[in-house]
Design a protein around this motif. Structure first.
Motif, short mmCIF file in Angstrom:
data_model
loop_
_atom_site.label_atom_id
_atom_site.label_comp_id
_atom_site.label_asym_id
_atom_site.label_seq_id
_atom_site.Cartn_x
_atom_site.Cartn_y
_atom_site.Cartn_z
N ALA A 139 -2.94 -3.65 -3.82
CA ALA A 139 -1.61 -3.04 -3.67
C ALA A 139 -1.38 -2.54 -2.25
CB ALA A 139 -1.42 -1.91 -4.68
N GLU A 140 -2.38 -1.91 -1.66
CA GLU A 140 -2.23 -1.41 -0.29
C GLU A 140 -2.06 -2.54 0.71
OE1 GLU A 140 -5.68 1.07 0.28
OE2 GLU A 140 -4.87 2.67 -0.98
N ARG B 184 1.43 -4.13 0.18
CA ARG B 184 2.49 -3.25 0.70
C ARG B 184 2.54 -3.32 2.23
NH1 ARG B 184 6.14 0.27 -0.49
NH2 ARG B 184 5.64 0.16 -2.69
N GLU C 127 5.78 -4.60 4.22
CA GLU C 127 6.44 -3.70 5.19
C GLU C 127 6.62 -4.39 6.54
OE1 GLU C 127 3.87 -0.27 5.07
OE2 GLU C 127 4.97 0.61 3.38
N ASP D 58 14.16 -5.02 0.65
CA ASP D 58 13.70 -3.91 -0.19
C ASP D 58 12.20 -4.05 -0.43
OD1 ASP D 58 12.98 -2.24 -2.33
OD2 ASP D 58 14.92 -2.43 -3.30
N VAL D 59 11.42 -3.24 0.26
CA VAL D 59 9.96 -3.34 0.21
C VAL D 59 9.44 -3.16 -1.21
CG1 VAL D 59 7.80 -2.22 0.95
CG2 VAL D 59 9.63 -2.66 2.61
N ASP D 60 9.90 -2.13 -1.92
CA ASP D 60 9.37 -1.84 -3.26
C ASP D 60 9.60 -3.00 -4.22
OD1 ASP D 60 8.43 0.64 -2.48
OD2 ASP D 60 10.22 1.71 -3.14
N THR D 61 10.78 -3.61 -4.15
CA THR D 61 11.10 -4.73 -5.04
C THR D 61 10.18 -5.92 -4.78
OG1 THR D 61 13.40 -4.04 -5.20
CG2 THR D 61 12.94 -6.34 -5.72
N VAL E 238 7.17 -5.88 -3.20
CA VAL E 238 5.79 -5.52 -3.56
C VAL E 238 5.62 -5.67 -5.07
CG1 VAL E 238 4.15 -3.60 -3.73
CG2 VAL E 238 5.36 -4.01 -1.58
N ALA E 239 6.58 -5.20 -5.85
CA ALA E 239 6.49 -5.31 -7.31
C ALA E 239 6.43 -6.77 -7.75
CB ALA E 239 7.68 -4.59 -7.96
N SER F 19 11.76 -13.11 -4.83
CA SER F 19 12.64 -11.96 -5.04
C SER F 19 13.96 -12.16 -4.29
CB SER F 19 11.96 -10.68 -4.53
OG SER F 19 12.87 -9.61 -4.53
#
Length: 146
Positions: free
Chosen positions: A17-18, A21, A25, A35-38, A40-41, A65
Protein backbone atom coordinates in the motif's frame (compact mmCIF):
# COMPACT_ATOMS: atom_id res chain seq x y z
CA UNK A 1 6.04 3.52 -23.19
CA UNK A 2 8.22 4.38 -20.19
CA UNK A 3 8.84 8.11 -20.13
CA UNK A 4 11.84 9.16 -18.05
CA UNK A 5 9.78 11.35 -15.72
CA UNK A 6 8.01 8.14 -14.64
CA UNK A 7 11.19 6.40 -13.45
CA UNK A 8 11.67 6.51 -9.68
CA UNK A 9 14.59 5.07 -7.75
CA UNK A 10 14.55 4.86 -3.94
CA UNK A 11 10.80 4.36 -3.61
CA UNK A 12 9.97 4.42 0.11
CA UNK A 13 7.57 2.06 1.83
CA UNK A 14 7.50 -1.13 3.82
CA UNK A 15 4.19 -2.40 2.42
CA UNK A 16 2.42 -2.79 -0.91
CA UNK A 17 0.00 0.00 0.00
CA UNK A 18 2.80 2.45 0.84
CA UNK A 19 4.67 1.71 -2.39
CA UNK A 20 1.51 1.99 -4.50
CA UNK A 21 0.50 5.26 -2.84
CA UNK A 22 3.95 6.79 -3.41
CA UNK A 23 3.93 5.96 -7.13
CA UNK A 24 0.33 7.11 -7.61
CA UNK A 25 1.20 10.39 -5.85
CA UNK A 26 4.06 10.86 -8.33
CA UNK A 27 1.64 10.22 -11.22
CA UNK A 28 -0.72 12.82 -9.73
CA UNK A 29 2.14 15.32 -9.45
CA UNK A 30 2.82 14.70 -13.15
CA UNK A 31 -0.88 15.21 -13.95
CA UNK A 32 -1.73 11.64 -14.94
CA UNK A 33 -3.98 11.10 -11.91
CA UNK A 34 -6.77 13.39 -10.69
CA UNK A 35 -7.62 11.59 -7.42
CA UNK A 36 -4.86 9.70 -5.60
CA UNK A 37 -7.14 7.83 -3.17
CA UNK A 38 -9.40 6.53 -5.94
CA UNK A 39 -6.48 5.24 -8.02
CA UNK A 40 -4.70 3.70 -5.02
CA UNK A 41 -7.95 1.90 -4.15
CA UNK A 42 -8.27 0.59 -7.73
CA UNK A 43 -4.70 -0.77 -7.74
CA UNK A 44 -5.04 -2.34 -4.29
CA UNK A 45 -8.42 -3.83 -5.21
CA UNK A 46 -6.82 -5.51 -8.22
CA UNK A 47 -4.01 -6.74 -5.97
CA UNK A 48 -6.58 -8.24 -3.57
CA UNK A 49 -7.94 -10.33 -6.46
CA UNK A 50 -4.55 -11.99 -6.97
CA UNK A 51 -0.93 -11.02 -6.63
CA UNK A 52 0.81 -9.09 -9.36
CA UNK A 53 4.14 -10.27 -7.92
CA UNK A 54 5.58 -11.73 -11.10
CA UNK A 55 8.65 -13.26 -9.50
CA UNK A 56 12.39 -12.52 -9.63
CA UNK A 57 11.83 -9.49 -7.39
CA UNK A 58 9.40 -7.79 -9.78
CA UNK A 59 5.70 -6.91 -9.52
CA UNK A 60 3.35 -5.37 -12.08
CA UNK A 61 0.61 -3.67 -10.05
CA UNK A 62 -2.08 -2.15 -12.23
CA UNK A 63 -5.40 -0.41 -12.05
CA UNK A 64 -8.13 1.13 -14.14
CA UNK A 65 -9.90 4.27 -12.97
CA UNK A 66 -11.77 7.31 -14.28
CA UNK A 67 -9.29 9.33 -12.18
CA UNK A 68 -6.44 8.35 -14.54
CA UNK A 69 -6.04 10.87 -17.37
CA UNK A 70 -4.08 8.70 -19.82
CA UNK A 71 -2.40 5.28 -19.95
CA UNK A 72 0.80 5.46 -17.92
CA UNK A 73 3.65 3.08 -17.17
CA UNK A 74 5.60 3.88 -14.00
CA UNK A 75 8.85 2.26 -12.89
CA UNK A 76 9.78 2.18 -9.22
CA UNK A 77 12.74 0.59 -7.45
CA UNK A 78 12.15 0.09 -3.74
CA UNK A 79 14.55 1.33 -1.06
CA UNK A 80 14.02 -2.05 0.60
CA UNK A 81 12.33 -5.16 -0.79
CA UNK A 82 8.64 -5.57 0.09
CA UNK A 83 6.62 -8.75 0.60
CA UNK A 84 4.28 -8.79 -2.40
CA UNK A 85 2.96 -12.34 -2.08
CA UNK A 86 4.89 -13.01 -5.30
CA UNK A 87 4.45 -16.30 -7.13
CA UNK A 88 7.99 -17.36 -6.24
CA UNK A 89 7.67 -16.25 -2.60
CA UNK A 90 10.48 -13.70 -2.98
CA UNK A 91 10.17 -10.06 -1.90
CA UNK A 92 9.79 -7.41 -4.59
CA UNK A 93 12.16 -4.54 -5.22
CA UNK A 94 11.13 -3.46 -8.75
CA UNK A 95 7.65 -2.28 -9.70
CA UNK A 96 6.20 -1.63 -13.12
CA UNK A 97 2.87 0.06 -12.36
CA UNK A 98 0.32 0.38 -15.15
CA UNK A 99 -2.46 2.94 -14.77
CA UNK A 100 -5.19 3.35 -17.37
CA UNK A 101 -8.40 5.40 -17.64
CA UNK A 102 -11.69 3.61 -16.99
CA UNK A 103 -12.72 4.09 -20.62
CA UNK A 104 -9.64 2.23 -21.87
CA UNK A 105 -10.28 -1.11 -23.45
CA UNK A 106 -7.13 -3.17 -23.83
CA UNK A 107 -4.22 -0.76 -23.35
CA UNK A 108 -3.28 -2.13 -19.93
CA UNK A 109 -3.60 -5.73 -21.13
CA UNK A 110 -1.27 -4.99 -24.04
CA UNK A 111 1.25 -3.29 -21.74
CA UNK A 112 0.96 -6.16 -19.27
CA UNK A 113 1.49 -8.79 -21.95
CA UNK A 114 4.54 -7.00 -23.37
CA UNK A 115 6.10 -6.66 -19.92
CA UNK A 116 5.34 -10.26 -18.94
CA UNK A 117 6.99 -11.55 -22.12
CA UNK A 118 10.16 -9.56 -21.45
CA UNK A 119 10.24 -10.50 -17.77
CA UNK A 120 10.72 -14.12 -18.77
CA UNK A 121 14.19 -13.17 -19.98
CA UNK A 122 16.88 -13.09 -17.29
CA UNK A 123 18.87 -10.37 -19.07
CA UNK A 124 15.85 -8.00 -19.04
CA UNK A 125 15.19 -8.72 -15.35
CA UNK A 126 18.84 -8.09 -14.50
CA UNK A 127 19.03 -4.81 -16.41
CA UNK A 128 15.79 -3.34 -15.03
CA UNK A 129 16.97 -4.32 -11.55
CA UNK A 130 20.44 -2.78 -11.85
CA UNK A 131 20.50 0.17 -14.29
CA UNK A 132 20.81 3.22 -12.05
CA UNK A 133 20.49 6.04 -14.58
CA UNK A 134 16.97 7.33 -15.31
CA UNK A 135 17.66 8.07 -18.97
CA UNK A 136 19.40 4.73 -19.60
CA UNK A 137 16.63 2.77 -17.89
CA UNK A 138 13.89 4.59 -19.78
CA UNK A 139 15.64 4.09 -23.13
CA UNK A 140 16.35 0.42 -22.40
CA UNK A 141 12.75 -0.38 -21.44
CA UNK A 142 11.37 1.60 -24.40
CA UNK A 143 13.63 -0.29 -26.81
CA UNK A 144 12.79 -3.69 -25.28
CA UNK A 145 9.04 -3.11 -25.30
CA UNK A 146 8.89 -1.55 -28.76
Amino acid sequence: MLEKQFVFFDVPGATQAEAVRYLVEQAARLQRVRDVDTVVAAVLQREAEGTTGFGHGIAIPHGKSAAVTEPTLIYGRMVQPVDWQAMDGQPVSVLFMILVPEASHNEHLQMLAQLARRLMHADFVEKVSTISDVEQLSEYVQAELA
